[in-house]
Design a protein around this motif. Structure first.
Motif, PDB file in Angstrom:
ATOM      1  N   GLY A 162       0.813  -1.206   0.000  1.00 32.06           N
ATOM      2  CA  GLY A 162       0.000   0.000   0.000  1.00 32.06           C
ATOM      3  C   GLY A 162       0.852   1.265   0.000  1.00 32.06           C
ATOM      4  N   ARG A 163       1.923   1.272   0.777  1.00 33.15           N
ATOM      5  CA  ARG A 163       2.826   2.433   0.820  1.00 33.15           C
ATOM      6  C   ARG A 163       3.471   2.651  -0.549  1.00 33.15           C
ATOM      7  N   ILE A 164       3.980   1.578  -1.127  1.00 36.81           N
ATOM      8  CA  ILE A 164       4.667   1.699  -2.408  1.00 36.81           C
ATOM      9  C   ILE A 164       3.699   2.107  -3.513  1.00 36.81           C
ATOM     10  N   ALA A 165       2.482   1.582  -3.466  1.00 35.24           N
ATOM     11  CA  ALA A 165       1.499   1.884  -4.511  1.00 35.24           C
ATOM     12  C   ALA A 165       1.118   3.352  -4.548  1.00 35.24           C
ATOM     13  N   GLY A 166       1.378   4.067  -3.458  1.00 30.95           N
ATOM     14  CA  GLY A 166       1.087   5.496  -3.437  1.00 30.95           C
ATOM     15  C   GLY A 166       2.141   6.351  -4.097  1.00 30.95           C
ATOM     16  N   LEU A 167       3.248   5.745  -4.499  1.00 27.39           N
ATOM     17  CA  LEU A 167       4.327   6.495  -5.144  1.00 27.39           C
ATOM     18  C   LEU A 167       3.969   6.802  -6.597  1.00 27.39           C
ATOM     19  N   PRO A 168       4.555   7.861  -7.155  1.00 31.54           N
ATOM     20  CA  PRO A 168       4.261   8.183  -8.560  1.00 31.54           C
ATOM     21  C   PRO A 168       4.743   7.095  -9.497  1.00 31.54           C
ATOM     22  N   ASN A 169       3.982   6.878 -10.556  1.00 33.99           N
ATOM     23  CA  ASN A 169       4.316   5.933 -11.627  1.00 33.99           C
ATOM     24  C   ASN A 169       4.139   4.458 -11.254  1.00 33.99           C
ATOM     25  N   VAL A 170       3.737   4.145 -10.024  1.00 28.09           N
ATOM     26  CA  VAL A 170       3.441   2.749  -9.698  1.00 28.09           C
ATOM     27  C   VAL A 170       2.062   2.406 -10.263  1.00 28.09           C
ATOM     28  N   ALA A 176     -12.373 -19.451  -2.339  1.00 29.03           N
ATOM     29  CA  ALA A 176     -12.789 -18.404  -1.408  1.00 29.03           C
ATOM     30  C   ALA A 176     -11.567 -17.719  -0.803  1.00 29.03           C
ATOM     31  N   ALA A 177     -10.576 -18.502  -0.430  1.00 32.33           N
ATOM     32  CA  ALA A 177      -9.364 -17.933   0.145  1.00 32.33           C
ATOM     33  C   ALA A 177      -8.635 -17.056  -0.872  1.00 32.33           C
ATOM     34  N   ALA A 178      -8.655 -17.451  -2.135  1.00 34.22           N
ATOM     35  CA  ALA A 178      -8.016 -16.650  -3.176  1.00 34.22           C
ATOM     36  C   ALA A 178      -8.725 -15.312  -3.335  1.00 34.22           C
ATOM     37  N   ARG A 179     -10.057 -15.333  -3.323  1.00 35.92           N
ATOM     38  CA  ARG A 179     -10.808 -14.075  -3.433  1.00 35.92           C
ATOM     39  C   ARG A 179     -10.511 -13.164  -2.247  1.00 35.92           C
ATOM     40  N   GLN A 180     -10.432 -13.742  -1.063  1.00 34.40           N
ATOM     41  CA  GLN A 180     -10.122 -12.952   0.128  1.00 34.40           C
ATOM     42  C   GLN A 180      -8.725 -12.355   0.030  1.00 34.40           C
ATOM     43  N   ARG A 181      -7.774 -13.140  -0.492  1.00 30.86           N
ATOM     44  CA  ARG A 181      -6.398 -12.656  -0.620  1.00 30.86           C
ATOM     45  C   ARG A 181      -6.334 -11.448  -1.539  1.00 30.86           C
ATOM     46  N   VAL A 182      -6.961 -11.561  -2.700  1.00 31.17           N
ATOM     47  CA  VAL A 182      -6.926 -10.464  -3.677  1.00 31.17           C
ATOM     48  C   VAL A 182      -7.680  -9.250  -3.143  1.00 31.17           C
ATOM     49  N   ALA A 183      -8.819  -9.474  -2.511  1.00 35.31           N
ATOM     50  CA  ALA A 183      -9.612  -8.357  -1.975  1.00 35.31           C
ATOM     51  C   ALA A 183      -8.867  -7.625  -0.870  1.00 35.31           C
ATOM     52  N   ALA A 184      -8.172  -8.358  -0.008  1.00 33.80           N
ATOM     53  CA  ALA A 184      -7.434  -7.723   1.082  1.00 33.80           C
ATOM     54  C   ALA A 184      -6.337  -6.820   0.541  1.00 33.80           C
ATOM     55  N   LEU A 185      -5.657  -7.259  -0.509  1.00 39.49           N
ATOM     56  CA  LEU A 185      -4.617  -6.419  -1.094  1.00 39.49           C
ATOM     57  C   LEU A 185      -5.222  -5.221  -1.805  1.00 39.49           C
ATOM     58  N   ARG A 186      -6.263  -5.449  -2.584  1.00 36.11           N
ATOM     59  CA  ARG A 186      -6.883  -4.347  -3.319  1.00 36.11           C
ATOM     60  C   ARG A 186      -7.379  -3.242  -2.379  1.00 36.11           C
ATOM     61  N   ALA A 187      -7.805  -3.612  -1.199  1.00 36.91           N
ATOM     62  CA  ALA A 187      -8.327  -2.625  -0.260  1.00 36.91           C
ATOM     63  C   ALA A 187      -7.275  -1.614   0.153  1.00 36.91           C
ATOM     64  N   LEU A 188      -6.003  -1.959  -0.008  1.00 36.00           N
ATOM     65  CA  LEU A 188      -4.914  -1.076   0.386  1.00 36.00           C
ATOM     66  C   LEU A 188      -4.255  -0.372  -0.788  1.00 36.00           C
ATOM     67  N   LEU A 189      -4.725  -0.638  -1.996  1.00 33.66           N
ATOM     68  CA  LEU A 189      -4.118  -0.051  -3.191  1.00 33.66           C
ATOM     69  C   LEU A 189      -5.034   0.999  -3.810  1.00 33.66           C
ATOM     70  N   PRO A 190      -4.471   2.009  -4.444  1.00 40.83           N
ATOM     71  CA  PRO A 190      -5.304   2.928  -5.232  1.00 40.83           C
ATOM     72  C   PRO A 190      -6.016   2.179  -6.352  1.00 40.83           C
ATOM     73  N   GLU A 191      -7.157   2.684  -6.791  1.00 44.61           N
ATOM     74  CA  GLU A 191      -7.905   2.019  -7.861  1.00 44.61           C
ATOM     75  C   GLU A 191      -7.129   1.962  -9.163  1.00 44.61           C
ATOM     76  N   THR A 192      -6.147   2.858  -9.313  1.00 45.82           N
ATOM     77  CA  THR A 192      -5.370   2.916 -10.542  1.00 45.82           C
ATOM     78  C   THR A 192      -4.294   1.828 -10.632  1.00 45.82           C
ATOM     79  N   VAL A 193      -4.065   1.102  -9.548  1.00 49.75           N
ATOM     80  CA  VAL A 193      -3.007   0.090  -9.509  1.00 49.75           C
ATOM     81  C   VAL A 193      -3.616  -1.297  -9.723  1.00 49.75           C
ATOM     82  N   SER A 194      -3.175  -1.987 -10.757  1.00 49.26           N
ATOM     83  CA  SER A 194      -3.720  -3.309 -11.054  1.00 49.26           C
ATOM     84  C   SER A 194      -3.005  -4.375 -10.235  1.00 49.26           C
ATOM     85  N   VAL A 195      -3.660  -5.525 -10.128  1.00 49.01           N
ATOM     86  CA  VAL A 195      -3.090  -6.668  -9.414  1.00 49.01           C
ATOM     87  C   VAL A 195      -2.982  -7.832 -10.392  1.00 49.01           C
ATOM     88  N   GLY A 196      -1.785  -8.408 -10.486  1.00 46.83           N
ATOM     89  CA  GLY A 196      -1.570  -9.544 -11.366  1.00 46.83           C
ATOM     90  C   GLY A 196      -0.992 -10.717 -10.617  1.00 46.83           C
TER      91      GLY A 196
END
Length: 301
Positions: A147-155, A168-188
């Motif tokens: 989350g800290r790094i995702a707030g930097l420019p160009n990330v 279910a655990a996979a969905r929870q894992r991805v959702a937990a990370l997304r909750a801490l990232l800006p909407e502009t940052v994708s997850v792969g």
């Protein structure tokens, strides 16, 4: 560009240097197949074993051979100054994005990892994907650090390790990370055996090892998942389980190195020492798997 299939090709290398013709042909195959992006000089591309000059040349070859398909280039190195040099070379060569894993010999604190990304993003003019790969870097990211790094420019993206096998655990894992990232940052997701589960759980991108050698096979799985055909994506992944078994046992790099040689797409040896290819018994098993899965049809398409 951080959506769909990002295909990571092998960089065929001997003690004499990079096989430029073979590498360019591998990248051109990916572009012709219609991958969404090419990931040059990732772990499959052996970036950590190449000199600055070799990496700059490989980047230029990748951009040329990709023929307009976006190319993301690995810039990881032990020292920040080296990372910045690789970033400069990648941008000059026309890379569309860079991929940064925090390589290290001494254990890094979270502040040191954050500082690396802070220093690098300050100098970038292209998007950066954060490469979270503890198996090779021995650096563990917390979600809070992401989350800290995702707030930097160009990330613009985060490349995460395999998600849990349970849906279910996979969905929870991805959702937990997304909750801490800006909407502009994708997850792969990476870890090819985990791709279908990760994409079905909401990951935007599959950063794929087999995509660099068997792009049509990887594209079919990716498109199934992204179109909402979760069961179809899982079925395609299950069919590839014999290949995933080899990946988990020997690492994707060694498996695709042997497969590329077996299929005539690269000479052998094609890994820089001290890396060596598959042992003989695993090589025989790989030949059988390639035949059973008819992957040579993809390779020769």
């Amino acid at each position: 560009m951080f959506r769909g299939l990002s295909a990571f090709p092998l960089t065929p290398t001997t003690e004499e240097g990079v096989d430029e013709r073979a590498f360019s042909a591998l990248v051109a195959r990916l572009a012709a197949a219609g991958v969404d992006s090419v990931g040059a000089l990732g772990s499959t591309g052996g970036y950590a074993y190449l000199t600055r000059e070799e990496r700059a040349r490989v980047t230029a070859l990748a951009v040329e051979a990709a023929d307009g398909v976006p190319v993301m280039v690995g810039i990881g190195a032990l020292r920040t100054a080296q990372v910045l040099a690789h970033a400069e070379d990648a941008q000059k060569a026309g890379a569309s994005a860079v991929l940064l894993a925090p390589m290290t010999y001494q254990p890094l604190t979270e502040d040191e990892v954050f500082g690396l990304y802070e220093d690098v993003t300050r100098e970038l003019s292209v998007p950066l994907c954060v490469y979270d790969n503890p198996r090779t870097t021995h650096v563990d990211f917390t979600d809070e650090l992401h989350g800290r790094i995702a707030g930097l420019p160009n990330v613009a993206a985060v490349k995460i390790p395999p998600v849990p096998g349970d849906r279910a655990a996979a969905r929870q894992r991805v959702a937990a990370l997304r909750a801490l990232l800006p909407e502009t940052v994708s997850v792969g997701v990476s870890g090819d055996w985990s791709a279908a589960t990760g994409l079905n759980a909401g990951c935007d991108t599959w950063y794929s090892v087999i995509g660099g050698l068997f792009p049509r096979t990887a594209l079919a799985l990716t498109r199934a998942a992204r179109s909402g055909d979760a069961e179809g994506a899982l079925a395609r992944s299950t069919r590839l389980e014999p290949l995933w078994e080899l990946f988990r046992a020997y690492g994707g790099l060694r498996v695709v190195s042997a497969a590329a040689a077996q299929l005539g797409l690269a000479a052998e040896p094609n890994l820089p020492l001290p890396l060596r290819g598959l042992p003989a018994d695993a090589r025989r098993r790989l030949v059988t798997v390639l035949e059973e899965l008819e992957l040579e049809l993809d390779a020769n398409a």
